[in-house]
Enzyme design. Structure first.
Site, PDB file in Angstrom:
ATOM      1  CB  SER A   1     -21.809  15.384   8.956  1.00  0.00           C
ATOM      2  OG  SER A   1     -20.551  15.670   9.495  1.00  0.00           O
TER       3      SER A   1
ATOM      4  CD  GLU B   1     -29.296  13.076   5.840  1.00  0.00           C
ATOM      5  OE1 GLU B   1     -29.742  11.999   6.249  1.00  0.00           O
ATOM      6  OE2 GLU B   1     -28.224  13.560   6.258  1.00  0.00           O
TER       7      GLU B   1
END
Ligand code: 3HC
Length: 284
Positions: free
Chosen positions: A119, A152
């Site tokens: 992340s 994503e």
């Protein structure tokens, strides 16, 4: 080359969710943890989720068994070598990720696609531990993975366009909406989410409102499913702290600087829901 078999490295909160979603989407899936205890814990949380879905009637008992049948747990990294894509969701530390991918690079055929669920780290920093940066992407999922609709898909300056398109299509096959992002720290979501969460902590520090009122304001005033301080607890203050440190290191912008209260909460173990205490206290 079509992706047929999925490998997941790490069976913690994110890895177990990714493995569950891959198996539920019809992919034979191998999930690897470093020891039997952690593997068992992760597989039990998948079983619990699947049982809940079956009890609610979202899936049939037969579908539950089929999903579970497609999922294999292992502690051996070698068991990932015949997977077409390997998604890494291990500890958020660059040396550990580079070591894992270095080992996988030596084991796997050159066709295998590597993906990281990081992340906050730069995908290229991880990919450069391998000889296949052209077949390396980011696949960033959101907690709880079986529920959140987004993934994503991150391309680096080295990712081959055909590989990237294949992974975008794979994200869609997992039932997610795939958005395209460049390899910029925080990608799209954390780049926008983190300053908002840090501002909520600053608002609390400055006495603008109470914990409850800050949360209620954003839930009822803006329609968010969780208030920002509840979301900090949900993500984990330690995880959030490391994400904002990476963002701050990359961009040197004040909006990413960790507020003093957050640092004190992390060092005192007030890490949020998983620790039983954060901005709120949690039973059980
Ligand atoms: N695992 C699997 N399913 C779960 C779950 C979990 N941990 N938690 C909840 N669910 C399911 C429930 O079973 C329920 O399913 P149903 O609709 O089929 O009955 C559904 O989710 C809704 O759950 P609840 O009714 O219990 O509770 P809520 O309506 O409050 O939803 C929530 C819970 C989905 C977590 C919602 O509050 C939410 O969307 N919160 C925001 C979460 C968020 O922002 N996540 C992203 C964090 S940032 C991140 O992950 C990136 C990282 O890099 C930091």
């Amino acid at each position: 080359m079509a992706i047929r078999k999925v490998g997941v490295a790490g069976c913690g909160l994110m890895g177990s969710g990714i493995a569950q979603v891959a198996a539920a989407s019809g992919f034979p899936t191998v999930v690897r943890e470093v020891n039997a205890e952690l593997l068992d814990k992760g597989l039990k949380s998948i079983d619990k989720n699947l049982n809940r879905l079956a009890e609610k009637g979202t899936i049939t008992e037969a579908a539950k068994d089929e999903i579970r049948g497609r999922l294999k747990g292992t502690t051996k990294v070698e068991d990932l070598q015949d997977c077409d894509v390997i998604i890494e969701a291990i500890i958020e530390q660059l040396p550990a990720k580079r070591e894992l991918f270095g080992a996988l690079d030596a084991l796997c055929p050159s066709s295998t696609i590597f993906a990281s669920n990081t992340s906050s780290l730069t995908i290229m920093e991880i990919a450069s531990a391998t000889k296949r940066p052209q077949r390396f992407v980011g696949l960033h999922f959101f907690n709880p993975v079986p529920v959140m609709k987004l993934v994503e898909v991150v391309r680096t300056i080295a990712t081959e366009p055909a590989v990237y398109e294949e992974v975008v299509a794979f994200g869609t096959k997992l039932g997610k909406t795939a958005v395209r992002a460049h390899d910029s720290t925080g990608f799209i979501v954390n780049r926008l989410l983190v300053p908002y969460l840090l501002d909520a902590i600053r608002a609390l520090e400055e006495g603008v409102g109470s914990i409850e009122d800050i949360d209620k304001s954003m839930m009822l005033g803006c329609g968010h499913p969780m208030g920002p301080l509840t979301l900090c607890d949900f993500i984990g203050l330690d995880v959030l702290y490391s994400v904002c440190e990476s963002l701050y290191e990359e961009f040197k912008r004040d909006e990413y600087a960790p507020p003093p209260l957050m640092k004190r909460m992390v060092v005192s173990g007030h890490l949020g829901r998983k620790a039983g205490r954060g901005f709120y206290t949690y039973d059980g």
